[in-house]
Each structure stands twice: as C-alpha cells, then as structure tokens.
Design a protein around this motif. Structure first.
Motif, PDB file in Angstrom:
ATOM      1  N   ILE A  77     127.054 -19.434  69.515  1.00 28.22           N
ATOM      2  CA  ILE A  77     126.022 -20.327  70.063  1.00 28.22           C
ATOM      3  C   ILE A  77     126.617 -21.714  70.324  1.00 28.22           C
ATOM      4  CG2 ILE A  77     123.933 -21.610  69.390  1.00 28.22           C
ATOM      5  CD1 ILE A  77     122.911 -18.852  68.311  1.00 28.22           C
ATOM      6  N   GLY A  78     127.562 -22.122  69.486  1.00 34.02           N
ATOM      7  CA  GLY A  78     128.216 -23.423  69.661  1.00 34.02           C
ATOM      8  C   GLY A  78     128.948 -23.569  70.980  1.00 34.02           C
ATOM      9  N   LYS A  79     129.248 -22.446  71.636  1.00 34.25           N
ATOM     10  CA  LYS A  79     129.928 -22.503  72.935  1.00 34.25           C
ATOM     11  C   LYS A  79     129.043 -23.125  74.013  1.00 34.25           C
ATOM     12  CE  LYS A  79     132.932 -18.488  72.109  1.00 34.25           C
ATOM     13  NZ  LYS A  79     133.191 -17.079  72.472  1.00 34.25           N
ATOM     14  N   GLN A  80     127.760 -23.279  73.734  1.00 38.59           N
ATOM     15  CA  GLN A  80     126.845 -23.895  74.712  1.00 38.59           C
ATOM     16  C   GLN A  80     126.537 -25.351  74.349  1.00 38.59           C
ATOM     17  OE1 GLN A  80     123.567 -21.021  75.991  1.00 38.59           O
ATOM     18  NE2 GLN A  80     124.259 -20.151  74.067  1.00 38.59           N
ATOM     19  N   GLU A  81     127.419 -25.943  73.543  1.00 36.47           N
ATOM     20  CA  GLU A  81     127.271 -27.358  73.157  1.00 36.47           C
ATOM     21  C   GLU A  81     125.973 -27.619  72.385  1.00 36.47           C
ATOM     22  OE1 GLU A  81     128.993 -31.518  75.001  1.00 36.47           O
ATOM     23  OE2 GLU A  81     129.035 -29.733  76.230  1.00 36.47           O
ATOM     24  N   GLY A  82     125.649 -26.701  71.492  1.00 35.66           N
ATOM     25  CA  GLY A  82     124.509 -26.901  70.601  1.00 35.66           C
ATOM     26  C   GLY A  82     124.704 -26.076  69.343  1.00 35.66           C
ATOM     27  N   LEU A  83     124.107 -26.523  68.213  1.00 36.33           N
ATOM     28  CA  LEU A  83     124.269 -25.748  66.981  1.00 36.33           C
ATOM     29  C   LEU A  83     122.936 -25.720  66.228  1.00 36.33           C
ATOM     30  CD1 LEU A  83     127.129 -24.479  66.433  1.00 36.33           C
ATOM     31  CD2 LEU A  83     127.209 -25.908  64.406  1.00 36.33           C
ATOM     32  N   PHE A  84     122.971 -25.965  64.921  1.00 36.95           N
ATOM     33  CA  PHE A  84     121.777 -25.733  64.089  1.00 36.95           C
ATOM     34  C   PHE A  84     120.642 -26.710  64.381  1.00 36.95           C
ATOM     35  CE2 PHE A  84     125.423 -24.268  61.478  1.00 36.95           C
ATOM     36  CZ  PHE A  84     125.123 -22.912  61.502  1.00 36.95           C
ATOM     37  N   ARG A  85     120.976 -28.000  64.500  1.00 38.26           N
ATOM     38  CA  ARG A  85     119.884 -28.948  64.755  1.00 38.26           C
ATOM     39  C   ARG A  85     119.273 -28.687  66.126  1.00 38.26           C
ATOM     40  NH1 ARG A  85     118.276 -34.037  66.588  1.00 38.26           N
ATOM     41  NH2 ARG A  85     116.799 -35.050  65.173  1.00 38.26           N
ATOM     42  N   CYS A  86     120.122 -28.314  67.085  1.00 40.10           N
ATOM     43  CA  CYS A  86     119.642 -28.069  68.450  1.00 40.10           C
ATOM     44  C   CYS A  86     118.681 -26.878  68.530  1.00 40.10           C
ATOM     45  CB  CYS A  86     120.815 -27.805  69.387  1.00 40.10           C
ATOM     46  SG  CYS A  86     121.906 -29.205  69.584  1.00 40.10           S
ATOM     47  N   SER A  87     118.866 -25.895  67.670  1.00 44.41           N
ATOM     48  CA  SER A  87     118.047 -24.684  67.802  1.00 44.41           C
ATOM     49  C   SER A  87     116.839 -24.672  66.860  1.00 44.41           C
ATOM     50  CB  SER A  87     118.899 -23.419  67.626  1.00 44.41           C
ATOM     51  OG  SER A  87     119.827 -23.552  66.604  1.00 44.41           O
ATOM     52  N   THR A  88     116.535 -25.836  66.271  1.00 48.23           N
ATOM     53  CA  THR A  88     115.399 -25.940  65.350  1.00 48.23           C
ATOM     54  C   THR A  88     114.499 -27.108  65.731  1.00 48.23           C
ATOM     55  OG1 THR A  88     116.852 -27.235  63.927  1.00 48.23           O
ATOM     56  CG2 THR A  88     116.540 -24.926  63.352  1.00 48.23           C
ATOM     57  N   LEU A  89     113.214 -26.891  65.626  1.00 48.53           N
ATOM     58  CA  LEU A  89     112.217 -27.945  65.862  1.00 48.53           C
ATOM     59  C   LEU A  89     111.334 -28.033  64.615  1.00 48.53           C
ATOM     60  CD1 LEU A  89     110.095 -29.758  67.274  1.00 48.53           C
ATOM     61  CD2 LEU A  89     109.479 -27.821  68.699  1.00 48.53           C
ATOM     62  N   PRO A  90     111.649 -28.947  63.695  1.00 51.49           N
ATOM     63  CA  PRO A  90     110.864 -29.035  62.453  1.00 51.49           C
ATOM     64  C   PRO A  90     109.448 -29.543  62.722  1.00 51.49           C
ATOM     65  CG  PRO A  90     112.986 -30.164  62.250  1.00 51.49           C
ATOM     66  CD  PRO A  90     112.767 -29.890  63.704  1.00 51.49           C
ATOM     67  N   LEU A  91     108.486 -28.890  62.083  1.00 54.48           N
ATOM     68  CA  LEU A  91     107.083 -29.282  62.227  1.00 54.48           C
ATOM     69  C   LEU A  91     106.539 -29.957  60.959  1.00 54.48           C
ATOM     70  CD1 LEU A  91     105.704 -26.033  63.926  1.00 54.48           C
ATOM     71  CD2 LEU A  91     106.373 -28.167  65.061  1.00 54.48           C
ATOM     72  N   TYR A  92     107.028 -29.495  59.810  1.00 49.01           N
ATOM     73  CA  TYR A  92     106.480 -30.033  58.560  1.00 49.01           C
ATOM     74  C   TYR A  92     107.568 -30.122  57.490  1.00 49.01           C
ATOM     75  CZ  TYR A  92     102.866 -31.259  55.200  1.00 49.01           C
ATOM     76  OH  TYR A  92     102.088 -31.941  54.304  1.00 49.01           O
ATOM     77  N   ARG A  93     107.728 -31.309  56.948  1.00 49.99           N
ATOM     78  CA  ARG A  93     108.559 -31.537  55.755  1.00 49.99           C
ATOM     79  C   ARG A  93     107.693 -32.207  54.705  1.00 49.99           C
ATOM     80  NH1 ARG A  93     114.267 -31.226  56.609  1.00 49.99           N
ATOM     81  NH2 ARG A  93     114.950 -31.202  58.793  1.00 49.99           N
ATOM     82  N   ASP A  94     107.917 -31.882  53.444  1.00 44.73           N
ATOM     83  CA  ASP A  94     107.114 -32.502  52.360  1.00 44.73           C
ATOM     84  C   ASP A  94     107.314 -34.006  52.330  1.00 44.73           C
ATOM     85  OD1 ASP A  94     106.107 -30.086  51.621  1.00 44.73           O
ATOM     86  OD2 ASP A  94     107.529 -29.763  49.982  1.00 44.73           O
TER      87      ASP A  94
END
Length: 304
Positions: A287-304
């Motif tokens: 996936i990193g070959k597309q210039e994106g990794l973990f933060r790029c593939s996540t959209l956080p909605l709720y953190r405590d």
C-alpha cells in the motif's frame, strides 16, 4: 446519531473508518495518477495487486479488533481506489468536515454518506468551494490544529498540492478557540523523495510527547524549527529521505502507548520501543507504493 470526538492524534481510539482495497480497479494510467510514487511503480511494473493490498488491510483491521476498536468501512465502489479514507473527510472535536478533494475522487466521498448522514446536521461541515483540503494535511493537536499547505503562485501546477491557504483560513474561522498553525510543504509532481504529499508524510505527533519528523519536507526552516522546539529535540525521531519515501512518519496511534507501524521500519520501531511504546507491526509495504500508509487509510471518529 453518531457521536464524534477527536481532540488529538493519540488519545485512546474507539471508532474509525478504515478504507478498503476491494474492487480497487485496474492499474491506473499514468495520466490518472495523483502522486509521483505511484507513477514510479507503474513504470517499474511493481504497482501493488488488489490481493496483496486486501491482505495488508485485513492485517491492519485485525489490530483494531485486538484493541476493541469499532471499524466502519466505505461502501465499495466498483473499480475505485478507496484505500485512503483520510483524504475524504476528517473530524475535529465533534465536527465532521468533508474534504474538498481532487475532482476525480468525489465518488469516494459519497461512499461514506451513510456515516455522514448519522452525524447531527449542525455537526457536519462542507467548506466553501475555493477551499482545497484533505485530511492528511490536518492534525488536531489539543489547543492547536496543525495544517500542511502550499501557497506558492504555482499551486495549480502541482497535483501534489492538496490543501490551500483558503482552507487554513476557513479552519481558523471554524475553530476560533484553537491556534491553527500552517506549514508550507515541499511539493514535486515527479520526485517522490522531494514530495511531502500531506503533512503526515513528513511529520506525525505521537504519545508521551514524542514526534516523527523529516526536515526536508518543510519549505520554511523556521516552521520546522517551531515543531522541533514545541516537542523538544530529545523527543523527536528525525527520519531521512529514504525513510520519508518509505512513509516512516505515516504511522498511527491507537493510544498514548500503542503505535501501529510497518514491520520493515526497523530503525523507527526500535526507537519507539526504547521510548516505551507498544509497537504493533503490520505489513503495509505494498500500500505504501501509492504514497500513503496507516494514517492515510484511517479516518478516526472517536477517541476517549
């Protein structure tokens, strides 16, 4: 109604939108690419396969399940790259902001309409048309909102310039009680080692007051210096050009203590463990070959 709460990048994650690699479509034509790294891999015949990317995203999802994080996904669009959910929207405090994304990618935004429609209407925000913004450039950090931008007069020439100064101003107006701090990023349509596609491609705050940074990603040395001073030199892991290219800064925090990182990031992962973090290593190289990794593939909605 869906409750939202994102004040920073590191509080305990409870709910997240994870992108999908299902029905990712054929290898894109060079003219349809949005970043120089994808172009490099298409030319080399090493562009990732759908099966490999699905396996990597499944590995990431299993870490979220291990930590009892509720995972939502976009509706699958046939033959569409929907991996990078961070690009399409982001949450600050209890407000969800729809990204004004590259024109060809509007379909991706509609794939999370079912989530958007669960958010109270007064907590949904679409910025004015002239504001270009993607979630990879926007980092809520307690009293601050860090925003990556590019304000050069040649902005329109860079497909890699994703967030403009109009968006920075709009965010300041939307969150008057926060300090919106913008950072000019280095852009290149052709050289992935000289291109900070988003702020999270050259900087990421972590728990315990630590951060990862790549100096050359910043166009203005004073802005880089501000971050180093803000976190303290001893708290910063400085990555080199090759590590930035491999997306070492694009890790993802489940909590103050737990960081998801790529299994090949040996230098970074050793440092994280020395700092007392639990490192969840996930294979994500394809996936990193597309210039994106973990933060790029996540959209956080709720953190405590």
């Amino acid at each position: 109604m869906l409750k939202l709460n994102i004040k920073n990048e590191t509080s305990r994650l409870r709910k997240v939108v994870l992108g999908t690699a299902i029905s990712n479509g054929p290898i894109p034509k060079l003219d349809d690419c949005y970043d120089p790294k994808s172009i490099e891999h298409i030319k080399a015949g090493t562009y990732p396969t759908e099966l490999d990317m699905i396996a990597e995203m499944n590995a990431l999802e299993s870490v979220f399940k291990k930590y009892q994080v509720d995972v939502l996904k976009p509706k699958v669009i046939q033959d569409c790259n929907q991996i990078f959910s961070r690009d399409i929207a982001f949450v600050i405090e209890d407000i969800m902001i729809e990204a004004n994304i590259l024109p060809h990618r509007e379909e991706e935004v509609h794939a999370i309409d079912y989530i958007w429609n669960q958010v109270s209407p007064d907590k949904r925000m679409i910025l004015p048309k002239e504001c270009h913004v993607e979630g990879g450039d926007v980092m809520p950090w307690n009293d601050y909102i860090f925003v990556g931008t590019y304000s050069g007069s040649d902005y329109a020439n860079f497909i890699t310039a994703r967030t403009n100064i109009d968006a920075v101003i709009a965010l300041q107006e939307l969150f008057p009680n926060k300090i919106v701090k913008s950072f000019e990023l280095r852009k290149s349509n052709t050289n992935p080692r000289e291109n900070a596609l988003h702020l999270d491609c050259c900087f990421n705050p972590l728990g315990k007051g630590k951060a990862i940074i790549h100096k050359n990603g910043f166009l203005v040395e004073k802005e880089y210096d501000w971050l180093v001073n803000h976190f303290g030199k001893d708290n910063i892991f400085e990555i080199n050009k090759d590590e930035m290219y491999a997306m070492n800064s694009n890790v993802f925090s489940i909590s103050e203590e737990v960081v998801i990182s790529e299994k090949n990031f040996t230098r970074l992962n050793a440092w994280l463990r020395q700092q007392g973090f639990t490192v969840e290593e996930v294979p994500y190289h394809e996936i990193g070959k597309q210039e994106g990794l973990f933060r790029c593939s996540t959209l956080p909605l709720y953190r405590d």
